[in-house]
Design a protein around this motif. Structure first.
Motif, mmCIF file in Angstrom:
data_model
loop_
_atom_site.group_PDB
_atom_site.id
_atom_site.type_symbol
_atom_site.label_atom_id
_atom_site.label_comp_id
_atom_site.label_asym_id
_atom_site.label_seq_id
_atom_site.Cartn_x
_atom_site.Cartn_y
_atom_site.Cartn_z
ATOM 1 N N GLN A 1 0.829 -1.198 0.000
ATOM 2 C CA GLN A 1 0.000 0.000 0.000
ATOM 3 C C GLN A 1 0.867 1.253 0.000
ATOM 4 O OE1 GLN A 1 -3.263 0.149 -0.277
ATOM 5 N NE2 GLN A 1 -3.423 -2.061 -0.393
ATOM 6 N N PRO B 1 -6.376 -2.247 2.414
ATOM 7 C CA PRO B 1 -5.302 -1.788 3.294
ATOM 8 C C PRO B 1 -5.372 -2.463 4.662
ATOM 9 C CG PRO B 1 -6.361 0.068 2.214
ATOM 10 C CD PRO B 1 -7.231 -1.131 1.961
ATOM 11 N N PHE C 1 0.044 -0.803 6.051
ATOM 12 C CA PHE C 1 0.230 0.635 5.855
ATOM 13 C C PHE C 1 0.527 1.363 7.154
ATOM 14 C CE2 PHE C 1 -4.301 0.474 6.885
ATOM 15 C CZ PHE C 1 -4.478 1.595 7.693
#
Length: 307
Positions: free
Chosen positions: A3, A176, A219
């Protein structure tokens, strides 16, 4: 591609066609480009790309938990950029002793409510105990459910190296992932409620777990109940944001359970929390005032009555 790597690639769908961090530092003029996570533009949702840019700018940001539309709307209007629909709902919303009994049905229903109550915050939904431990297929199924049925923008799961396959599968599907290390409440029966990462071996293992989560595509990494020095080392070692809770002042962001933050929690609260209001007393006083007027005949008055 992780990500974060994706955040650094040119996009066909906006963000200036350049990395988000470059847009911010160059003073981008696009109407939808926030200059800060807290207090920035309100005409779109915060994304993981914005968190990556904040990390590069050195900007700290706040995160709170939320479990219903009304409370979430208050925090959204206050400018909180990331809201976590945490399995902490088990303790402070559903009346369980631990987070373990929380189900994906609970999480999906309450995450959907939080999404409906907000327009700007990135909503992160927890994967509950038993919803991803079997492996990548189960993890992806649970994460997909939160995205499709609740509308969350990201999911969170506990564990570093032990959850790598799950993290990779979810990220590769385009969802994510926020990792959670240190004290992981779903493992309370084996870890207990105590500081994690003390001692050289434990500290090295925590740093290794954090880097593994990053390499798997996470992330961001939550660090809960970790010595400040260890959390600072993890933060320096990663190019993704760290979110601290009982992890000292040097993480990129800080998160609190909202009922602790607002003084709704009864009894003893964890040392690492700070109470910014006393809503438990405020609500109690309001309930007593209402009851007193009902018993005394003062409510409803003429102005509250129809004829």
């Amino acid at each position: 591609m992780t990500q974060l790597q994706a955040a650094r690639e040119p996009s066909d769908e906006g963000r200036g066609g350049t990395p988000a961090a470059q847009d911010a530092t160059a003073g981008a003029t696009r109407a939808d480009q926030p200059k800060a996570l807290y207090g920035g533009s309100r005409n779109r949702r915060v994304t993981v790309f914005d968190l990556a840019a904040a990390k590069e700018r050195g900007e700290k940001w706040p995160m709170l938990t939320a479990y219903d539309a009304m409370t979430a709307s208050v925090f959204d209007e206050a400018g909180i950029p990331v809201l976590l629909v945490g399995d902490s709902m088990g303790n402070c919303h559903l009346g369980f002793d631990t987070t373990v009994p929380v189900t994906m049905d609970h999480m999906t229903m309450l995450s959907a409510a939080v999404v409906r109550g907000t327009s700007r915050a990135l909503i992160v939904g927890d994967l509950t105990f038993g919803s991803y431990q079997e492996g990548p297929v189960q993890a992806l199924r649970s994460a997909t459910r939160l995205v499709k049925e609740a509308g969350v923008g990201a999911v969170k799961l506990e564990g570093g190296e032990r959850s790598l396959a799950q993290t990779e599968a979810i990220v590769q599907a385009g969802i994510p992932v926020m990792s959670h290390l240190g004290l992981t409440p779903q493992s309370v029966n084996t870890l207990g409620y105590r500081v994690q990462g003390r001692g050289d071996e434990a500290a090295h293992r925590l740093v290794r777990d954090a880097k593994a989560a990053q390499d798997a595509g996470a992330f961001a990494v939550v660090l809960e109940l970790v010595p400040a020095e260890v959390a600072a080392e993890v933060t320096r070692s990663l190019h993704i944001p760290t979110v601290g809770i009982g992890a000292g002042p040097d993480t990129d962001a800080q998160v609190l359970v909202w009922t602790d933050m607002a003084g709704m929690t009864g009894g003893k609260v964890p040392r690492f929390t700070k109470q910014y209001a006393n809503l438990r007393q405020t609500l109690g006083d309001a309930a007593k005032a209402f009851a007193g007027e009902v018993v005394g005949g003062a409510f409803p008055a003429e102005e509250h009555t129809f004829h």
